[in-house]
Design an enzyme around this catalytic site. Sequence first.
Site, short mmCIF file in Angstrom:
data_model
loop_
_atom_site.label_atom_id
_atom_site.label_comp_id
_atom_site.label_asym_id
_atom_site.label_seq_id
_atom_site.Cartn_x
_atom_site.Cartn_y
_atom_site.Cartn_z
N TYR A 11 0.85 -1.21 0.00
CA TYR A 11 0.00 0.00 0.00
C TYR A 11 0.88 1.25 0.00
CZ TYR A 11 -3.27 3.46 2.09
OH TYR A 11 -4.02 4.58 2.37
N LYS B 93 1.10 4.42 -2.69
CA LYS B 93 0.86 5.82 -2.32
C LYS B 93 2.11 6.66 -2.60
CE LYS B 93 -3.43 5.82 -0.71
NZ LYS B 93 -4.50 6.50 -1.45
N1 LIG Z 1 -8.74 6.03 6.56
C1 LIG Z 1 -7.46 6.34 6.72
O1 LIG Z 1 -6.89 6.25 7.83
C2 LIG Z 1 -6.66 6.86 5.55
C3 LIG Z 1 -5.37 7.34 5.80
C4 LIG Z 1 -4.61 7.82 4.74
C5 LIG Z 1 -5.13 7.82 3.46
N2 LIG Z 1 -6.39 7.34 3.24
C6 LIG Z 1 -6.87 7.35 1.88
O2 LIG Z 1 -8.07 8.11 1.81
C7 LIG Z 1 -8.87 7.64 0.72
C8 LIG Z 1 -10.29 7.38 1.21
O3 LIG Z 1 -10.25 6.36 2.19
P1 LIG Z 1 -11.41 6.09 3.27
O4 LIG Z 1 -10.72 5.97 4.58
O5 LIG Z 1 -12.53 7.06 3.08
O6 LIG Z 1 -11.81 4.62 2.86
P2 LIG Z 1 -13.12 3.92 2.29
O7 LIG Z 1 -14.33 4.47 2.95
O8 LIG Z 1 -12.83 2.45 2.37
O9 LIG Z 1 -13.13 4.38 0.75
C9 LIG Z 1 -12.46 3.73 -0.27
C10 LIG Z 1 -13.13 4.13 -1.56
O10 LIG Z 1 -12.42 3.57 -2.68
C11 LIG Z 1 -13.42 3.03 -3.57
N3 LIG Z 1 -12.85 1.99 -4.43
C12 LIG Z 1 -12.06 0.95 -4.09
N4 LIG Z 1 -11.77 0.23 -5.20
C13 LIG Z 1 -12.39 0.85 -6.25
C14 LIG Z 1 -12.49 0.60 -7.64
N5 LIG Z 1 -11.89 -0.47 -8.19
N6 LIG Z 1 -13.16 1.46 -8.42
C15 LIG Z 1 -13.79 2.53 -7.87
N7 LIG Z 1 -13.77 2.82 -6.56
C16 LIG Z 1 -13.08 1.97 -5.76
C17 LIG Z 1 -14.48 2.46 -2.63
O11 LIG Z 1 -15.66 2.18 -3.34
P3 LIG Z 1 -16.81 1.20 -2.73
O12 LIG Z 1 -17.60 2.04 -1.76
O13 LIG Z 1 -17.59 0.81 -3.94
O14 LIG Z 1 -16.11 0.05 -2.05
C18 LIG Z 1 -14.59 3.65 -1.67
O15 LIG Z 1 -15.38 4.66 -2.24
C19 LIG Z 1 -8.15 6.39 0.18
O16 LIG Z 1 -7.37 6.75 -0.92
C20 LIG Z 1 -7.24 5.99 1.33
O17 LIG Z 1 -6.13 5.26 0.88
C21 LIG Z 1 -7.17 6.87 4.25
#
Ligand SMILES: NC(=O)c1ccc[n+]([C@@H]2O[C@H](COP(=O)([O-])OP(=O)(O)OC[C@H]3O[C@@H](n4cnc5c(N)ncnc54)[C@H](OP(=O)(O)O)[C@@H]3O)[C@@H](O)[C@H]2O)c1
Length: 249
Positions: free
Chosen positions: A152, A156
């Site tokens: 991952y 990133k």
């Molecule tokens: N949460 C954290 O601590 C954290 C920290 C650093 C960075 N981030 C980053 O922030 C961003 C949002 O994360 P989040 O925490 O809000 O997680 P999340 O709620 O799990 O969101 C992930 C999103 O990615 C979509 N997705 C995954 N595979 C896909 C595909 N093949 N085509 C289209 N959409 C797809 C999911 O769609 P579905 O709803 O259809 O599954 C969902 O909308 C991500 O890039 C993550 O890496 C998160």
Amino acid sequence: MNRTGKTLLLIGATSDIGRATGLVYAMAGWDLQLAGRNLEAVRREADDIGTRSGASVSVHHLDILDTSRFEDFCGALPTLPDTVVCVVGQLGEQQRAERELDHATQVLRTNFEGPALLLGLIAERFAKRGSGTIIGISSVAGDRGRGSNYVYGAAKAGLSAFLSGLRNRLASAGVRVLTVKPGFVRTRMTAAMKLPPLLTAEPGQVADAIFSASEMKKQREVIYVRGLWWPIMLAIRSIPEPIFKRLRL
Ligand SMILES: NC(=O)c1ccc[n+]([C@@H]2O[C@H](COP(=O)([O-])OP(=O)(O)OC[C@H]3O[C@@H](n4cnc5c(N)ncnc54)[C@H](OP(=O)(O)O)[C@@H]3O)[C@@H](O)[C@H]2O)c1
């Protein structure tokens, strides 16, 4: 509510951070284009945000792994947006990615290949128009590879480097490129993790940070949502390799 006449394209509209971000822009008077792979869920999100804010919201199908459809996706948008935010991502499972090539491939493509290629395509359209803001959600995990999540993290890191290069190339073309590194965020992605409160943000705080960075005149382009992450990652990046490998982080 006053509408601004501006449009946000949100890629990954069903993510917890994405939903909060869409609402912040809509409440500020922006119209929305919501994209995601689960069209029913995207429609529900559009109805909810539209009702609460009065924004005009269109919905669009997009699977970030289906790169062959990216040109058509861009061509089908009702208007070229003013700002695009890509929040698509997949944490995956590090140990599974070490054993299963398919899983590692999916994590790399979802976090790096898909977002980079799509944002790159939109950047070309913004450059041609001479304006636009591109916002990619990367991660502190990309600042240094750690044994516990380097697949991952590598994806990133690739996205951060891509956004940095895009920013550098398009600086004089009227296109702004922002990289957001949220740190820990309480979402369904981290639901199984025990998160340190001081380093953990709520989705709404990430959304506010994205909106204010994109609207601020001040040119902040790499954003750590919780300021504490900046010195922490500076320190982690500075640890010499012989010591770092003994830390087993
Ligand atoms: N949460 C954290 O601590 C954290 C920290 C650093 C960075 N981030 C980053 O922030 C961003 C949002 O994360 P989040 O925490 O809000 O997680 P999340 O709620 O799990 O969101 C992930 C999103 O990615 C979509 N997705 C995954 N595979 C896909 C595909 N093949 N085509 C289209 N959409 C797809 C999911 O769609 P579905 O709803 O259809 O599954 C969902 O909308 C991500 O890039 C993550 O890496 C998160």
